[in-house]
Motif scaffolding. Structure first.
Motif, PDB file in Angstrom:
ATOM      1  N   LEU B 144       0.523  -1.171   0.227  1.00  0.00           N
ATOM      2  CA  LEU B 144      -0.203  -0.075  -0.406  1.00  0.00           C
ATOM      3  C   LEU B 144       1.063   1.689  -0.137  1.00  0.00           C
ATOM      4  N   ASP B 146       3.561   4.419   0.033  1.00  0.00           N
ATOM      5  CA  ASP B 146       3.890   5.313  -1.595  1.00  0.00           C
ATOM      6  C   ASP B 146       5.727   6.120  -0.867  1.00  0.00           C
ATOM      7  N   PRO B 147       6.862   6.093  -1.932  1.00  0.00           N
ATOM      8  CA  PRO B 147       7.617   6.583  -1.046  1.00  0.00           C
ATOM      9  C   PRO B 147       7.465   7.528  -0.667  1.00  0.00           C
ATOM     10  N   ALA B 148       6.610   8.389  -0.505  1.00  0.00           N
ATOM     11  CA  ALA B 148       6.410   9.772   0.174  1.00  0.00           C
ATOM     12  C   ALA B 148       5.681   9.039   1.626  1.00  0.00           C
ATOM     13  N   ASP B 149       5.540   8.064   1.655  1.00  0.00           N
ATOM     14  CA  ASP B 149       5.194   7.279   3.456  1.00  0.00           C
ATOM     15  C   ASP B 149       5.973   7.245   4.051  1.00  0.00           C
ATOM     16  N   VAL B 151       9.698   8.838   3.423  1.00  0.00           N
ATOM     17  CA  VAL B 151      10.034   9.534   3.412  1.00  0.00           C
ATOM     18  C   VAL B 151       9.364  10.967   4.289  1.00  0.00           C
TER      19      VAL B 151
END
Lengths: 444, 270
Positions: B144, B146-149, B151
């Motif tokens: 589920l 994303d890279p942003a999670d 970061v």
């Protein structure tokens, strides 16, 4: 496009006012529709933008638990929408799409939406367990509404909408057949009780308008009989409108414009027959559509609106009842427990009508959906429907011997017999709650 | 560079943060809620609604009844975060003497402040690490994410670690100088930024985080309230009381449009 259900053909979609959009225009039209929706309903943007992907919803969703398909995790399902939304409507999605998990619209998008937004039962259980209260049903409602506006909808839904427009009920029953069926039920009640219990249709000057589910006129007649007996016992002036022989409102389940039309129809029926009180029969989403959406879809309504179980509950002390010697459990329809505020009423009625009431676990607002919710009753989806009903079957199995499974909702009533048979409980008797009241009533 | 970090960046960060968050929240609030989304069983009156949302907010009740382990770490994280933010405000303003206000001796207040601050900082750090580990170790959550999670968590962790670093007994941070500097920022009377490198790094990261904030999922703090407010709205009453305004244009008698406004009819797809 490979999807697990039959889509409406061009003519069928056209017939209910949604001419299919050419495939080359899908992307442009989809984005225009998303833009339109996000500007007309706050829930869409807030719910798409608030999820932190903690995954707590996975174990709360019977659809994921039953199918074990990743895309049936509520957050993942919503992500099918969110990825497109982010890509075209957010600053970060336009500029850093990979980083925040945005995705371009592609040839698979529509197919994925159809596949997974029609495996969500819109049961709202995820909203109860999500730390933010994100209600995936809101995303599903939006996605289905938008797909329909592109002319993409299940053939099943299009057929129901066509029946509805033609006859005022989902099953396409014309007025003569309604009268026949009412007469048949009157005969049945006369034979059983020796009383002249009437089921009157379109009687002007009625105080109460009763809106049954059309299925109560054919497959679930005991529910209709229960309601008729109750009205007879209370000696009230009631009637059924032939123009809306349907508590269900499939518009809520695939297109809000269609829902609005039916909300209008209900309002017109109440006005034309002069009824001040509208009582909705045993139909889960229909109750939600009437109670929660009438004001929002058609503006202020001049009539009082009550659910038949609430009405029966209020009058419960007046009934002479002889308890049935049965062991009964209650399946809480999602649209009662979580979406319609009908939680304790059916329990009180059942306890008054039978000797042994047992709760399934979990229950009330934490109960699992039957797996047919949001109108997933297509025959071609049977295998998936059985997976969606797995949690329900486990809950019922845990209770051991039962004489009756009460599920006061027409969709549950259509889905549960298949589920119980599939999981080896084919002998279990099932039906509504009004059925029990009808059977327990005694006459002097 | 130090001048930029000390005297320019904080104003950019505060501006982006305040304008960005306001822009997003106002963007939600100006859209109507066409239908009541009440989630039952629902509170029946105003007091009930406020207490229902308040209890959710304070105890993460929904998460507690769902997943106790995630609840433990998520709740600890937010409680520790609240303590840390509150601690920064009073601890710096009163130079750790804030507990003298409730009758402690200055020495006791200093100790109390240090103990509370250090523990909250440690809990915050551990909770962030556990949540990061959870994100990579549970297959569904990993898929589920994303890279942003990741970061988001690492960004916060870098702030917390540099903050905790200043608590080490071997590191001496001159609190009055920091107070003077921050006071200067608030009163628009520039005071040079203390040149303690840990402080400068910590402070810079916080500023960058504030700039990142409105574009990120950190907005969930506001989404939480806007969303919960919809779920506890009073259900409609029938007959509709006289004078109830239309909830949205959808309730008007606008005929069903075949395409939304602005959609160019007959144009070729992209």
């Amino acid at each position: 496009m490979k999807v697990p259900l039959h889509l409406a053909k061009e003519k069928e979609a056209q017939a209910i006012g949604f001419p299919p959009v050419a495939e080359a225009e899908h992307q442009m039209r989809l984005l225009a529709e998303i833009d339109d929706y996000r500007k007309s309903a706050r829930s869409l943007m807030v719910m798409l933008e608030t999820c932190t992907k903690c995954g707590a919803c996975a174990e709360a969703c019977h659809s994921y638990l039953g199918t074990q398909d990743f895309n049936n995790i509520p957050a993942a399902r919503a992500d099918l929408f969110r990825k497109i939304y982010k890509r075209y409507f957010t600053f970060t999605g336009k500029n850093l799409s990979r980083f925040i998990g945005a995705e371009d619209f592609d040839a698979e998008t529509i197919g994925k939406w159809v596949t997974y937004f029609y495996q969500c039962n819109e049961c709202r259980r995820c909203a109860v367990f999500c730390p933010f209260g994100i209600d995936t049903a809101e995303i599903t409602i939006a996605a289905r509404h938008i797909l329909t506006r592109l002319g993409v909808m299940p053939r099943f839904m299009a057929g129901i909408a066509a029946n509805m427009a033609k006859t005022g009920n989902n099953m396409g029953i014309p007025k003569p057949a309604i009268l026949d069926s009412a007469e048949f039920m009157e005969d049945e009640m006369r034979e059983e009780t020796g009383l002249e219990i009437k089921i009157t249709v379109d009687k002007p000057g009625s105080d109460i308008l009763y809106i049954p589910s059309s299925a109560d006129f054919f497959s679930n007649i005991d529910t209709m009989i229960g309601a008729a007996k109750m009205f007879h016992a209370l000696e009230v002036n009631w009637t059924i409108p032939s123009t809306v022989l349907e508590a269900a409102n499939f518009g809520l389940l695939f297109n809000l414009d269609v829902m609005k039309e039916q909300n209008e129809r209900l309002r017109e029926a109440a006005a034309s027959l002069g009824a001040k009180l509208v009582i909705q029969g045993e139909c889960g989403h229909g109750w939600r559509a009437a109670k929660m959406y009438t004001e929002g879809a058609t503006g202020p309504a001049p009539f009082e609106l009550v659910h038949v179980l609430e009405y029966a509950y209020q009058h419960l002390p007046k009934f002479k009842l002889n308890k049935l010697p049965w062991r009964v459990t209650l399946h809480d329809p999602c649209n009662y427990a979580r979406a319609g505020d009908i939680i304790e009423q059916p329990r009180a009625i059942i306890k008054a009508c039978v000797t042994d009431f047992v709760e399934m676990t979990p229950n009330r607002e934490r109960n699992y959906c039957c797996g047919g919710g949001s109108g997933l009753l297509m025959d071609e989806m049977m295998e998936i429907r059985m997976q969606l009903g797995k949690k329900k079957a486990e809950q019922v199995k845990e209770l051991g011997h039962l004489d009756y499974l009460a599920s006061p909702c027409s969709i549950c009533k259509a889905q549960l017999p298949h589920v119980m048979k599939h999981y080896g409980m084919g002998d279990l008797k099932m039906g509504g709650v009004m059925d029990l009241l009808g059977k327990a009533l005694v006459w002097d | 560079m130090l001048y930029f970090i000390g005297q320019v960046l904080p104003y950019i960060a505060a501006g982006v943060f305040l304008i960005g968050v306001t822009y997003r929240v106002v963007g939600w609030l100006k859209v109507p809620v066409p239908f009541q989304l009440t989630l039952f069983p629902a509170p029946r009156d105003g007091v009930g609604r406020i207490s229902a949302v308040g209890i959710e907010l304070l105890f993460f009740k929904s998460l507690f009844k769902n997943d106790k382990i995630l609840w433990l770490w998520a709740w600890s994280l937010h409680i520790a975060l609240a303590m840390v933010i509150g601690g920064h405000v009073v601890g710096i303003y009163y130079l750790m003497n804030q507990f003298t206000l409730i009758g402690m001796t200055p020495a006791a207040s200093q100790t109390m402040s240090a103990v509370l601050g250090t523990s909250a900082g440690l809990v915050l750090m551990v909770a962030l690490m556990v949540l990061f580990y959870r994100r990579i170790s549970i297959p569904e959550v990993k898929r589920l994410s994303d890279p942003a999670d990741y970061v988001d968590l690492l960004f916060l962790l870098s702030i917390v670690i540099t903050g905790n670093h200043m608590r080490l007994p071997t590191v001496h941070v001159h609190l009055p100088a920091i107070k003077a500097y921050l006071g200067g920022l608030f009163t628009l009377t520039p005071v040079p930024i203390p040149t303690d490198w840990v402080f400068v790094v910590h402070f810079t990261l916080v500023n960058l985080f504030l700039i990142y904030f409105p574009f990120s999922k950190m907005i969930h703090f506001a989404g939480y309230l806007v969303n919960r407010a919809m779920l506890v709205e009073a259900a409609p009453v029938y007959p509709t009381p006289a004078g109830t305004p239309l909830r949205s244009p959808f309730a008007g008698t606008v005929p069903k449009p075949t395409a939304p406004a602005g959609y160019p009819a007959g144009t070729k797809g992209v």
